[in-house]
Design a protein around this motif. Sequence first.
Motif, PDB file in Angstrom:
ATOM      1  N   ARG A  54       0.852  -1.190   0.000  1.00 45.34           N
ATOM      2  CA  ARG A  54       0.000   0.000   0.000  1.00 45.34           C
ATOM      3  C   ARG A  54       0.891   1.245   0.000  1.00 45.34           C
ATOM      4  N   GLU A  55       0.521   2.221  -0.820  1.00 50.37           N
ATOM      5  CA  GLU A  55       1.260   3.477  -0.890  1.00 50.37           C
ATOM      6  C   GLU A  55       0.401   4.610  -0.352  1.00 50.37           C
ATOM      7  N   LYS A  56       1.046   5.743  -0.076  1.00 45.28           N
ATOM      8  CA  LYS A  56       0.360   6.874   0.561  1.00 45.28           C
ATOM      9  C   LYS A  56      -0.884   7.321  -0.195  1.00 45.28           C
ATOM     10  N   GLU A  57      -0.840   7.290  -1.531  1.00 49.15           N
ATOM     11  CA  GLU A  57      -1.982   7.770  -2.311  1.00 49.15           C
ATOM     12  C   GLU A  57      -3.161   6.789  -2.334  1.00 49.15           C
ATOM     13  N   ASP A  58      -2.941   5.555  -1.906  1.00 46.56           N
ATOM     14  CA  ASP A  58      -4.019   4.562  -1.879  1.00 46.56           C
ATOM     15  C   ASP A  58      -4.955   4.857  -0.713  1.00 46.56           C
ATOM     16  N   LYS A  59      -6.239   4.983  -1.014  1.00 48.84           N
ATOM     17  CA  LYS A  59      -7.219   5.284   0.035  1.00 48.84           C
ATOM     18  C   LYS A  59      -7.786   4.025   0.675  1.00 48.84           C
ATOM     19  N   SER A  60      -7.576   2.878   0.028  1.00 50.52           N
ATOM     20  CA  SER A  60      -8.138   1.622   0.534  1.00 50.52           C
ATOM     21  C   SER A  60      -7.324   0.443   0.005  1.00 50.52           C
ATOM     22  N   ASP A  61      -7.591  -0.730   0.557  1.00 50.30           N
ATOM     23  CA  ASP A  61      -6.948  -1.949   0.035  1.00 50.30           C
ATOM     24  C   ASP A  61      -7.329  -2.166  -1.431  1.00 50.30           C
ATOM     25  N   TRP A  62      -8.584  -1.854  -1.777  1.00 45.92           N
ATOM     26  CA  TRP A  62      -9.047  -2.024  -3.156  1.00 45.92           C
ATOM     27  C   TRP A  62      -8.253  -1.106  -4.096  1.00 45.92           C
ATOM     28  N   ASP A  63      -7.975   0.144  -3.670  1.00 48.25           N
ATOM     29  CA  ASP A  63      -7.153   1.054  -4.478  1.00 48.25           C
ATOM     30  C   ASP A  63      -5.757   0.471  -4.688  1.00 48.25           C
ATOM     31  N   THR A  64      -5.183  -0.091  -3.619  1.00 46.67           N
ATOM     32  CA  THR A  64      -3.856  -0.711  -3.719  1.00 46.67           C
ATOM     33  C   THR A  64      -3.884  -1.863  -4.718  1.00 46.67           C
ATOM     34  N   ALA A  65      -4.883  -2.724  -4.591  1.00 47.19           N
ATOM     35  CA  ALA A  65      -4.979  -3.897  -5.461  1.00 47.19           C
ATOM     36  C   ALA A  65      -5.107  -3.494  -6.930  1.00 47.19           C
ATOM     37  N   LYS A  66      -5.963  -2.529  -7.220  1.00 41.38           N
ATOM     38  CA  LYS A  66      -6.152  -2.098  -8.617  1.00 41.38           C
ATOM     39  C   LYS A  66      -4.900  -1.425  -9.169  1.00 41.38           C
ATOM     40  N   ARG A  67      -4.242  -0.600  -8.349  1.00 41.03           N
ATOM     41  CA  ARG A  67      -3.016   0.070  -8.799  1.00 41.03           C
ATOM     42  C   ARG A  67      -1.940  -0.948  -9.122  1.00 41.03           C
ATOM     43  N   GLU A  68      -1.736  -1.895  -8.197  1.00 41.46           N
ATOM     44  CA  GLU A  68      -0.722  -2.937  -8.416  1.00 41.46           C
ATOM     45  C   GLU A  68      -1.059  -3.800  -9.632  1.00 41.46           C
ATOM     46  N   PHE A  69      -2.337  -4.115  -9.796  1.00 35.95           N
ATOM     47  CA  PHE A  69      -2.767  -4.908 -10.955  1.00 35.95           C
ATOM     48  C   PHE A  69      -2.372  -4.194 -12.244  1.00 35.95           C
ATOM     49  N   PHE A  70      -2.620  -2.887 -12.297  1.00 35.42           N
ATOM     50  CA  PHE A  70      -2.253  -2.111 -13.481  1.00 35.42           C
ATOM     51  C   PHE A  70      -0.739  -2.049 -13.659  1.00 35.42           C
ATOM     52  N   GLU A  71      -0.005  -1.772 -12.579  1.00 40.98           N
ATOM     53  CA  GLU A  71       1.459  -1.658 -12.668  1.00 40.98           C
ATOM     54  C   GLU A  71       2.101  -2.951 -13.157  1.00 40.98           C
ATOM     55  N   GLU A  72       1.519  -4.090 -12.799  1.00 37.48           N
ATOM     56  CA  GLU A  72       2.144  -5.376 -13.116  1.00 37.48           C
ATOM     57  C   GLU A  72       1.594  -6.029 -14.382  1.00 37.48           C
ATOM     58  N   SER A  73       0.351  -5.701 -14.761  1.00 34.36           N
ATOM     59  CA  SER A  73      -0.237  -6.343 -15.951  1.00 34.36           C
ATOM     60  C   SER A  73      -0.489  -5.356 -17.085  1.00 34.36           C
ATOM     61  N   TYR A  74      -0.417  -4.057 -16.793  1.00 32.94           N
ATOM     62  CA  TYR A  74      -0.737  -2.985 -17.738  1.00 32.94           C
ATOM     63  C   TYR A  74      -2.198  -3.012 -18.157  1.00 32.94           C
ATOM     64  N   ILE A  75      -3.061  -3.615 -17.356  1.00 33.59           N
ATOM     65  CA  ILE A  75      -4.492  -3.652 -17.627  1.00 33.59           C
ATOM     66  C   ILE A  75      -5.211  -2.789 -16.596  1.00 33.59           C
ATOM     67  N   ASN A  76      -6.049  -1.872 -17.089  1.00 31.60           N
ATOM     68  CA  ASN A  76      -6.887  -1.072 -16.196  1.00 31.60           C
ATOM     69  C   ASN A  76      -8.025  -1.964 -15.720  1.00 31.60           C
ATOM     70  N   PHE A  77      -8.013  -2.305 -14.442  1.00 32.11           N
ATOM     71  CA  PHE A  77      -8.994  -3.254 -13.907  1.00 32.11           C
ATOM     72  C   PHE A  77     -10.421  -2.765 -14.118  1.00 32.11           C
TER      73      PHE A  77
END
Length: 154
Positions: A54-77
């Motif tokens: 989780r990073e400072k800009e993430d407001k929730s676990d769901w935000d963290t999960a979606k951000r990481e998903f995009f960073e690692e797969s290049y897919i906008n969830f």
Amino acid sequence: MSKIHIIRTLKKLKPYKGAGIALFKKINGDYSILLGKRNINPDKGKWSIFGGKREKEDKSDWDTAKREFFEESYINFDTLKTKEIEECKFCLPFFKWTTFLREVDDSFSAPNYFSSEFSDLKFIALNEINKYKLAFGVRKEIKKFLKIVQYCPR
């Protein structure tokens, strides 16, 4: 080791909080999970879901999960059509993790381009999952998914 040394060591530990997404899909009647083979530690050489700290800009676990998903797969969830299944949580004294279990339809394919954190990315049939070395937590996530969908692999 003295009590003072243990207390000083514990005070230096920073709690880790992270989240990820596990994507499942049914292929020819059997479920598969999208996993990437890690190129870096932790769990280098093992198959893992998409996720991270989780990073400072993430407001929730769901935000963290979606951000990481995009960073690692290049897919906008948010562009995917998924069925929400459940959350899978790991809670240890200095470690908290949430995995969001989602199901995609059979038209979704593993991306050809992905982060350098992975050397390979593919859907792995759950009835063949024991052939793979899995990262921490992946088996628990699979078991929870199977329990919820009440599915027994062939």
